[in-house]
Structure formats: structure tokens, C-alpha cells
Design an enzyme around this catalytic site. Structure first.
Site, PDB file in Angstrom:
ATOM      1  N   HIS A  41     -39.416  17.197 -69.280  1.00 15.29           N
ATOM      2  CA  HIS A  41     -38.992  18.139 -68.239  1.00 15.29           C
ATOM      3  C   HIS A  41     -38.689  19.471 -68.913  1.00 15.29           C
ATOM      4  CE1 HIS A  41     -37.266  19.814 -64.661  1.00 15.29           C
ATOM      5  NE2 HIS A  41     -36.157  20.098 -65.307  1.00 15.29           N
ATOM      6  N   ASP A  43     -37.815  23.209 -68.532  1.00 18.27           N
ATOM      7  CA  ASP A  43     -37.325  24.270 -67.657  1.00 18.27           C
ATOM      8  C   ASP A  43     -37.945  25.612 -68.034  1.00 18.27           C
ATOM      9  OD1 ASP A  43     -35.422  22.932 -65.937  1.00 18.27           O
ATOM     10  OD2 ASP A  43     -34.274  22.563 -67.770  1.00 18.27           O
ATOM     11  N   ASP A 165     -35.897  17.587 -60.824  1.00 15.95           N
ATOM     12  CA  ASP A 165     -34.589  18.171 -61.145  1.00 15.95           C
ATOM     13  C   ASP A 165     -33.936  19.017 -60.053  1.00 15.95           C
ATOM     14  OD1 ASP A 165     -32.391  18.561 -62.785  1.00 15.95           O
ATOM     15  OD2 ASP A 165     -33.252  20.256 -63.862  1.00 15.95           O
ATOM     16  N   HIS A 415     -36.127  26.404 -60.795  1.00 18.29           N
ATOM     17  CA  HIS A 415     -34.852  25.896 -60.269  1.00 18.29           C
ATOM     18  C   HIS A 415     -33.626  26.283 -61.103  1.00 18.29           C
ATOM     19  CE1 HIS A 415     -36.571  22.545 -62.666  1.00 18.29           C
ATOM     20  NE2 HIS A 415     -35.343  22.389 -63.076  1.00 18.29           N
TER      21      HIS A 415
HETATM   22 ZN   LIG Z   1     -34.653  21.476 -64.791  1.00 22.82          ZN
END
Ligand SMILES: [Zn+2]
Ligand SMILES: *[C@@H]1O[C@H](CO)[C@@H](O)[C@H](O)[C@H]1NC(C)=O
Ligand SMILES: *[C@@H]1O[C@H](CO)[C@@H](O)[C@H](O)[C@H]1NC(C)=O
Ligand SMILES: *[C@@H]1O[C@H](CO)[C@@H](O)[C@H](O)[C@H]1NC(C)=O
Ligand SMILES: *[C@@H]1O[C@H](CO)[C@@H](O)[C@H](O)[C@H]1NC(C)=O
Ligand SMILES: *[C@@H]1O[C@H](CO)[C@@H](O)[C@H](O)[C@H]1NC(C)=O
Ligand SMILES: *[C@@H]1O[C@H](CO)[C@@H](O)[C@H](O)[C@H]1NC(C)=O
Ligand SMILES: *[C@@H]1O[C@H](CO)[C@@H](O)[C@H](O)[C@H]1NC(C)=O
Length: 914
Positions: A41, A43, A165, A415
């Protein structure tokens, strides 16, 4: 392998299309199949900037380097054809791909074609769902999906949406994903009470009917909740960043643990199978920025698979395999079951009794506004690139383009970007990227306007009009203002300009005098103030003779720093007030009246109340900050409108700026809520509007950015405007949300609310266009002297129900067009009807020579879009046959296209300049 064709016709061209035959792992239909999904994951900015994450810079903040992850995974995948990996964030993959040599690219292409490396979701980022506007979400998905299609063709097309997420899930996002052609959607976070209930009822997987207007199954999306958020089961994290024991399988060595690990794994698998419906379950093997050294993960998973499956010889019925979300989804589909139907959304999200993630709906209000303004500029920039032609990219004012702005906006949808949950230096980085995007777009816009107006006189954009600063208008005796309206219809828009003189004559381009007087008294609305308090006291719609009592005031919630009941403090994500009663800033503001009413509530809160000639809404321009915190108290500032409308606990919020959701205080449609936070647990996100109503009156508030909203009292609507906090809320950001602002004493933020009073039946007729007008604002530019010309890119205004969502250059001779029906099926007597547009009669300067319809994400031809169909256990499924027939059109498609309520249609146009 060879293709044998019998050629019947000599003069026919045969087109060889490579089908993407993803080689799916083979599950065992008699066993419980455990699909291991290796994933990372990543970001697109959070504690570090997106580029720091890519390279692995600033590892002192957080150890993370995406370039190494991709290097390492590609090497590990080549070692064993059974291994799988999914990749999600195209912003990172794009950076990496640019740097690879042809031989690595060939290897990766082959891995993709064989389904060993699979793209999932595929947007530029994994967007936030609470604070994003649908038009920017569609754009960021389009950018990522286009890169994947251009690079890998059909095999690069993601089948599954994957938002593991984001902190709550919007119904509009699900609707968009369905329209983009995704077969299913998986996520990680939902309310803890909802999750507990779903586990018990085996409702972790469902059909989400994500639109009240679109005919099923157009907006139906199979949706699955992942078992452990997006982490591996406890004890099975084998990344270099984890400390779980590896599989130690030499009995001669110390710490042999195979039997123990296998037994633990079998227990976890059978427990998980209890809460899911089929003999397939999924486990996410990875987490934040994992797989930098992929060997650790794969070596241990190889062994896990070997030892767990070896137990089958002894009667175990568990079969573990490397898999991907789309392979797992395929198996669920083959199970041919019915699934529970979901029709509301997943807001607000709480992960414990006092832990409501409703603060980020408002966190970083200035960034939220800048992102929204940037969206408006990007749409204008895209339109002017099409209208101005090649000269707009290379013209009298130099080289301009829209690419940096597209990428900056796409990154800003992440996000931890527009959500406001990033570190301060990362927030500055997002703003800087947008500013760079503006600069490139402004060159393009100058060039294009020069082409369209026939004038090369330098043109300036006054970016500080919000604080009444514009050197050109203040320093010039004669200037002209050019207004570019990106909407496809006429709008009324009031403009305030700082000037240096006392008397001006304002004329339009035909030399006709215009009204340039700002006035407090208008024809449509009347607003009254209580002379004793200086507060608003009433609002009257003079057209409809409606009148309500209305007071408005500012308050702040005293942010909790944690207490004995729960240590949870208010922070960037979480809203937790110390008390449910907000503190009034001033019950008697100083007021002054001069063409407008100015209210000073305190040195750090003021408001200007305005009515404009010819407009039907009341404008409240608020200025909040620097929020004082020297008293040691964090403050969450709200504006509250209290009316005598009998709203009875109901209020309404938009979902990503599109369909409206009904909200009810202390209530959730899908489970019996145990309310533990009477304020924070009643907050919902709005992106463009909220309203309350009774049988007679509807009060609608249209906002200029995403915010948190609630209705705590009957007749009341409160909107959170700004937050300044002293504690971190322990969700990883490790920084209190306290934006320093220009002078390091706290950020000042200014914004607008538009308030309307209408009968409920006609409210949408007004708030829909008003909200679109707030999102796509006229772009103003100024020149010395007089500028003679009017120009319209359209032959005529579009019908009121039709919104021109996208006009963007796709290639040298093609343009991407999206037309949207902007009304829901039953909200307007006048406009909730099908509407037809003739594409050939759209543009004034472009002739359309070909048109093909695409999926919403523009990565698939509409006629090829065949999604997996799912059966909900309740509700009808008026079905595939009709849909497919409607989508299949002979080429060339007719120029007349029809839009149903809430439908968006996407076209690739081949164009020639007239
Ligand atoms: Zn995230
Ligand atoms: C299967 O069970 C037998 C008898 O308990 C044992 O000897 C053997 O090692 C087991 N096989 C595996 C793969 O665990
Ligand atoms: C799926 O189930 C339905 C009954 O619900 C049945 O009629 C149909 O044949 C099944 N389809 C397949 C492919 O098994
Ligand atoms: C406004 O006018 C005054 C006097 O004419 C002049 O001194 C001043 O520089 C002007 N302000 C601006 C911003 O041009
Ligand atoms: C605000 O909350 C703090 C505890 O966080 C408390 O000590 C203080 O009295 C409260 N102040 C007001 C004005 O309610
Ligand atoms: C609010 O502040 C008071 C006084 O400090 C404290 O007793 C109480 O526990 C706090 N409540 C919350 C939710 O922070
Ligand atoms: C005014 O707008 C600019 C961007 O154009 C922004 O940087 C600034 O923060 C805004 N000022 C206020 C007070 O909102
Ligand atoms: C996808 O990309 C291929 C080239 O890789 C192109 O031929 C095709 O037209 C693209 N599809 C769409 C829907 O744009």
C-alpha cells in the site's frame, strides 16, 4: 503456437486482437481455498512527499522507497511462475516505468500478460472518498487508466477497484467504479459496529446499489470487506519491517516452527471461513510500503503454501494459493450465490466508541479550497486547449500545457492529500504542485485567449482577488476584464474588483453600459437582522412569499485531549469534542452596513453578509483565523444556522458532489446504532451542499469546498469551517493539526456559503446549477485598455439538465467529451426527464467527424464493457439484456444522444476545425 485462418475474401483486412488470457491460479473446488494476495500500500504522499516516497528519501521520517519495491518484486516474480503481485498506484508505477530499460520493460510486459503482475484499481492514486469531488475523481482515474492502457493494452486494464485505506466509503464512488466497468470492489475500513454485525450475519460481501437514478445493474457494484483491513493475519507478516518469525523448517536447527505455524494458519483460515459465504477466502499479504525486499515475503509464503497444502495428504481440506483480487472475485462469481443488497453508504467511519473519523471532513480547509479552485482552472485549461488548438500549447506567450496540472490534481485526490491528513510539509508540497500546474495552464490559457480574441496584449490573472488585491485594476484608468465561463450555460456571477477611483463606467463588449452597483436591496430575497444582537434573524423569499426565522452564529467545539473514558484526542482524522455544547464566540457581534453587512464576532472571526441584484441566494462570506490556542484549548470552529424549519432529525448531504443522501440523527440505515459520540458521530461529509426541509420550506446551503456537516437540533444545520488542534490523534501522522499560516500564528481561512430558501419541490432546480457554478467558476483575466471580442465555444447553451463535464484534448485529432445529466430521477418536475443532445451541434469551431462511446474511465469502448453480473438477495435486477442492447451501437453512432437522469456518457470525438 500459430494461428490458422482461411481467407475467404481477398480484399478484407483481418484484425488480430490479442486477448488477455490471464492465467488464473487453480483453486480446488472441494476445499477451502485461501487466496493469498501479495500487495503493497503506497501512499501518494503522507508523512513524506510523493517523490520522497518514490525514491526512498527522508527515510529518517519513515522507511519507504517505492522504486525498490518495484525493482524487488519484478525480480522475485521471475523466480517462480506461481507467484503473484498486484500494483495499485499508477502515480508511482509511471515514475518507475519511465526509468526502465527496454529489456526490463519486456519482462514486465510479459508478467502483466501472464497475470503474474496485475494492476488493480489503477487510478493515479487511491482517492479519498469523503472530501473529493466526482469530476476530479473521474479525471484522476482516467489519467491512471489511460497510462495502463497505453502501456499494456487490454492486459493492463484493472478489473477490480481497491480502496483498502480510505476512511469511510462514499456511495458515489461505488457508482463511478461501476460505470468505469469494474467487476467488483474491495475495501478495508468500515464502522466497527457495522463490521461486527456483518461478520455475524456473513454479510462481509454484498451488492452495493450505488445510485437511486441509474437503472440496475448500471451502478451495482459487488463489494467485499477484507478480513484484516489490508494487513496479513497476526503472526504472518514477513516483510523486513515486521518482526514475526519466519518459517523455520529445518528440524535440525533451533526454533523449528513449521507445525506451530501450520496449525495457527489453519485455525485462522477456518475462523475466517465462518464469516464469509463461499469456500474461498482472501488474505492480504502486505501493508504500507512493504516488499522493498520482496524475497522475505515470497520465500516464506512459498514455504507456507507448501507446508499447509502438504497437510491435505493427512485429510486437511485447506488449499492455499497465490492469487489476486480479480481471481478471488472470479471464484465468488462462479459460486452463483445471492448477496445482501446495500443502498446507503459507509459514513461516518468509527474504529471505536470515541474514535469517529469525521474531523478530516474539514481538516486543512485552505488546501481543500485550493484543490477545488484548481479543478475549476484545470477544466477551463482543458477546454481552452481544445478551442484554441495547437497554438494554445505553443503560442505568443510561450509553451503551455495541461499535463502538470492534471498530474498535480490527480495526486491531490489521494486519501492523505485533499483529506488534510498529511504532515504539514507534505501539504505544502501538494500546494506547490498545484501552483506549478497553474503556471503551465496559465500560459496555455493566455495563448488560447490570444487566438480566440485576436489580441496579443498581455493578460494577467489576479489570484489575490479573494483579499481584494489586483495591481492592474488598482493602477489602471482603463482596463478590460475577460470572463471565461466553463459551464455550458449562461450564469449570473457577481464580481468584486479592487479599484483606486471613485467613479467608473462599465461597458460590455458592444459598448453597452452595465450594472456595476452592489446593492443590499434586491428583488428576490430579503434578509433581516436583529438590531439588538447584530445577528441574522430572518430570511424571506419574495417570489414565493416564504419566510423563516433564521439566526446564524459561530461557535467552537472544545477539542478533547483525551480523558479517562478514552485517550482519544481530536486530531487531523478524528473529531472528538470535549463537550457536546459548543462555545459561542460572541452573541452580539459589532455590525456595520455599507452596501453589505459586516459582522465582527471577535478579532479572529468575521463575516460579510451580501445579497446581489438578480441572484436568489444569500451569501455568507466567513473569515476565520488565526484560531487562538494560547489558552491551551484546541478549537473546531463551526457556523450554525438555526431556523424554525421542522426538520425532525433529518438532513441531506451530497455524495462527492452528485446524488443526495438522506441522513438522520443518531441513526444508521443498516444497523442498530449504539451512539457513543453525540456530536462527532453525527457528522457527515459534504462536497457541495447540504439541506434541511419540512413540508413547506427547504433551506439549502451550497459550499465552496468539502466540509463536515451535521444537524444536531431541530431546524439547525452546522458546518465545520476550520480546526486548530494541539494533540495528535494517534493514526500515524504524529503531528497535531495546527497550520501555521503566513505569520506562523495560525492560518486564516476565508470562504463562502450560499443560503437558499425555496419550496422543497423546486429546490433542486436551483441548487444543482448553483453548486455546479461554485465548482466551475468563471475565470477572470485582465488587460490594459479595451478588448473588443465575445466568443462562444458552443453553438448554443446546453439544455438546463445537461452538464458539460469534460472537454479535453485526447490526441492531435481527438477530444474526450463527457456529458452528464445533472438531475436525479425524481427530484425535479421540470428537469428529471431524459434529454437529447446533438453532438454535431455542440461546438462552434469544431466539426465532429467520428464518435465512439467509452466507459466512464475512458479505457474501454462501451460496447466491449461487459461486467460480471451479481444477484442481490433483495431488490430487482432489471437486467443485462436491455443494457447491452442499448450500449451496442452500429458505427458510426448517431449524433443524437440521450441522457437519463444522473447518467454520464463518455465519448471520444474525432474532430476537424471548421
Ligand atoms: Zn493510505
Ligand atoms: C501425516 O500424518 C502422519 C501420521 O500422524 C505423520 O507421520 C506425517 O508426518 C503427516 N504428514 C504431514 C505432511 O504432516
Ligand atoms: C445459478 O443459480 C441459478 C439458481 O439460482 C440456476 O438457475 C443457474 O443455472 C445457476 N447457474 C450456474 C452457471 O450454475
Ligand atoms: C492609487 O492612486 C493614488 C493616487 O492617485 C496613487 O498614489 C496610488 O499609487 C494608487 N494605487 C495603486 C495601487 O496603484
Ligand atoms: C475545554 O476542555 C478542557 C479539557 O480538554 C477543559 O479543561 C476546559 O475546562 C474546557 N474549557 C471550556 C471552556 O469548556
Ligand atoms: C472534558 O474536560 C473535562 C475537564 O478537564 C474532563 O473531566 C472530561 O473528561 C473531558 N471530556 C472529554 C471527552 O475530553
Ligand atoms: C486567497 O487565494 C490564494 C490563492 O489564489 C490563497 O493562496 C490564499 O490563501 C487565499 N487567502 C485567503 C484569506 O483565503
Ligand atoms: C488502448 O490502448 C491501445 C494501444 O495499447 C489502443 O489501440 C486502444 O485504442 C486503447 N483503447 C482505448 C479504449 O482507448
Amino acid at each position: 503456437f500459430s494461428l490458422l485462418l482461411r481467407l475467404h475474401h481477398f480484399l478484407k483486412t483481418y484484425i488480430f486482437t490479442q486477448f488477455c488470457d490471464r492465467n488464473m491460479p487453480k483453486p480446488n473446488c472441494l476445499m477451502l481455498n485461501v487466496h493469498l494476495v501479495p500487495h503493497t500500500h503506497d501512499d501518494v504522499g503522507w508523512l513524506k512527499t510523493v517523490d520522497q516516497y518514490y525514491y526512498g528519501g527522508r527515510n529518517d521520517i519513515q522507511h519507504a522507497g517505492v522504486q525498490y519495491i518495484l525493482d524487488s518484486v519484478v525480480a522475485a516474480l521471475q523466480k517462480d511462475p506461481a507467484r503473484r503481485f498486484i500494483y495499485v498506484e499508477t502515480a508511482f508505477f509511471y515514475r518507475w516505468w519511465k526509468q526502465q530499460n527496454p529489456s526490463t520493460r519486456r519482462v514486465v510486459t510479459q508478467l502483466v500478460e501472464q497475470g503474474r503482475l496485475e494492476f488493480i484499481n489503477g487510478g493515479w492514486c487511491m482517492s479519498d472518498e469523503a472530501t473529493t469531488h466526482y469530476s476530479a475523481v473521474i479525471d484522476q482515474m482516467t489519467l491512471g487508466l489511460r497510462f495502463l492502457n497505453d502501456t499494456f493494452g487490454e492486459c493492463g486494464r484493472p478489473r477490480v477497484a481497491w480502496h483498502i485505506d480510505p476512511f469511510g466509503h462514499a456511495r458515489e464512488h461505488a457508482s463511478l467504479f461501476a460505470q468505469m466497468g469494474f467487476d467488483g470492489f474491495f475495501f478495508g475500513r468500515l464502522d466497527y459496529q457495522d463490521k461486527a454485525r456483518r461478520m455475524k450475519a456473513r454479510e462481509m460481501e454484498m451488492v452495493w446499489r450505488a445510485s437511486q437514478s441509474l437503472k440496475p445493474p448500471a451502478a451495482d457494484l459487488f463489494t467485499g470487506v477484507l478480513p484484516n483491513g489490508y494487513n496479513p493475519p497476526p503472526g504472518f507478516c514477513w516483510d523486513q519491517s515486521c518482526s514475526d518469525a519466519p518459517v523455520q523448517d529445518d528440524p535440525d536447527l533451533d526454533d523449528y516452527n513449521v507445525d506451530m505455524l501450520v496449525a495457527t494458519f489453519l485455525n485462522i483460515a477456518s475462523a475466517q471461513a465462518q464469516v464469509y459465504k463461499t469456500n474461498h477466502i482472501v488474505m492480504t499479504m502486505g501493508s504500507d510500503f512493504q516488499y522493498e525486499n520482496a524475497n522475505l515475503w515470497y520465500k516464506n509464503m512459498d514455504k507456507l503454501i507448501r507446508y499447509v497444502n502438504a497437510q491435505q495428504a493427512n485429510g486437511s481440506v485447506v488449499n492455499v494459493l497465490y492469487s489476486t483480487p480479480s481471481c478471488y472475485l472470479q471464484e465468488l462469481h462462479l459460486a452463483n450465490l445471492t448477496w445482501p443488497l446495500k443502498t446507503d453508504d459507509f459514513f461516518p467511519y468509527a474504529d471505536d466508541a470515541h474514535d469517529f473519523w469525521t474531523g478530516y471532513f474539514t481538516s486543512r480547509p485552505a488546501l481543500k479550497r485550493y484543490e477545488r479552485l484548481s479543478n475549476s482552472l484545470l477544466q477551463t485549461c482543458n477546454q481552452l486547449e481544445v478551442l484554441g488548438g495547437a497554438k494554445s500549447r505553443s503560442g505568443p506567450f510561450g509553451e503551455g500545457h495541461s499535463d502538470t496540472m492534471k498530474r498535480a490534481m490527480a495526486v491531490a485526490q489521494h486519501h492523505d492529500a485533499v483529506s488534510g491528513t498529511e504532515r504539514q510539509h507534505v501539504a505544502y508540497d501538494y500546494a506547490k504542485r498545484l501552483a506549478t500546474g497553474w503556471a503551465h495552464c496559465q500560459v496555455l490559457v493566455r495563448n488560447s485567449l490570444a487566438v480566440l480574441s485576436g489580441s496579443d496584449v498581455p493578460r494577467v490573472f489576479c489570484e489575490n482577488l479573494n483579499i481584494s488585491v489586483c495591481p492592474l485594476t488598482e493602477g489602471s484608468k482603463k482596463f478590460s476584464m475577460n470572463v471565461y465561463n466553463p459551464l455550458a450555460r449562461v450564469v449570473t456571477w457577481s464580481v468584486r474588483l479592487p479599484v483606486n477611483g471613485t467613479s467608473y463606467s462599465v461597458t460590455d463588449s458592444n459598448g453597452k453600459e452595465m450594472d456595476s452597483q452592489v446593492s443590499v436591496c434586491v428583488c428576490y430575497l430579503k434578509v433581516t437582522f436583529d438590531p439588538a444582537t447584530g445577528l441574522l434573524s430572518g430570511l424571506t423569499n419574495l417570489e414565493t412569499q416564504q419566510s423563516i426565522q433564521l439566526t446564524q452564529n459561530f461557535y467552537w467545539y472544545n477539542a478533547s485531549g483525551g480523558d479517562a473514558e478514552s485517550r482519544q484526542a481530536s486530531g487531523a482524522y478524528i473529531f472528538r469534542p470535549n463537550s457536546s455544547t459548543p462555545i459561542s464566540i460572541n452573541q452580539n457581534p459589532n455590525i456595520s452596513t455599507l452596501q453589505e453587512v459586516r459582522q465582527q464576532f471577535s478579532p479572529w472571526v468575521s463575516q460579510v453578509v451580501r445579497l446581489y441584484n438578480g441572484s436568489r441566494e444569500l451569501e455568507l462570506e466567513w473569515t476565520v483565523g488565526p484560531v487562538p490556542v494560547a489558552d491551551g484549548l484546541g478549537k473546531e470552529v463551526i457556523t450554525r444556522l438555526d431556523s424554525n424549519i421542522s426538520s425532525a432529525g433529518y438532513f441531506y448531504t451530497d455524495s462527492n458532489g452528485r446524488e443526495v443522501m438522506e441522513r438522520r440523527k443518531d441513526y444508521r440505515p443498516t444497523w442498530d446504532l449504539k451512539q457513543t459520540e453525540p456530536i462527532a458521530g453525527n457528522y457527515y461529509p459534504i462536497n457541495s451542499r447540504a439541506f434541511i426541509k419540512d413540508g413547506r420550506n427547504q433551506m439549502t446551503v451550497v459550499t465552496d469546498r468539502s466540509q463536515g456537516v451535521s444537524s444536531i437540533y431541530n431546524g439547525s444545520l452546522e458546518i465545520m469551517l476550520h480546526r486548530r488542534l494541539l494533540h495528535d490523534d494517534v493514526r500515524g501522522v504524529e503531528e497535531p493539526l495546527s497550520e501555521p499560516g503566513e505569520f506562523a500564528d495560525g492560518l486564516v481561512v476565508r470562504g463562502r456559503l450560499l443560503v437558499m430558501l425555496t419550496p422543497p419541490e423546486t429546490a433542486a432546480d436551483m441548487h444543482r446549477p448553483l453548486a455546479q457554478g461554485m465548482v466551475l467558476q468563471p475565470m477572470l483575466s485582465f488587460q490594459e485598455g479595451a478588448l473588443p471580442r465575445n466568443f462562444s465555444g458552443l453553438q448554443a447553451a446546453l439544455p438546463p439538465a445537461v452538464h458539460l463535464l469534460t472537454v479535453s484534448q485526447w490526441s492531435n485529432d481527438s477530444v474526450l467529451l463527457r456529458l452528464e445529466h445533472q438531475y436525479e430521477s425524481s427530484e425535479s418536475k421540470t428537469y428529471s426527464l431524459p434529454v437529447t443532445v446533438n453532438l454535431q451541434k455542440l461546438f462552434s469551431t469544431l466539426e465532429i467527424v467520428g464518435v465512439s462511446e467509452m466507459s466512464l474511465g475512458a479505457n474501454q469502448w462501451k460496447e466491449d464493457m461487459k461486467r460480471l453480473q451479481w444477484k442481490p438477495s433483495t431488490g430487482t435486477n432489471t437486467h443485462a439484456a436491455r443494457q447491452t442492447a442499448a450500449f451496442h451501437r452500429p458505427y458510426p453512432t448517431p449524433w443524437e444522444i440521450t441522457l437519463q437522469p444522473m447518467e454520464i456518457r463518455t465519448f471520444l470525438l474525432r474532430v476537424q476545425r471548421r
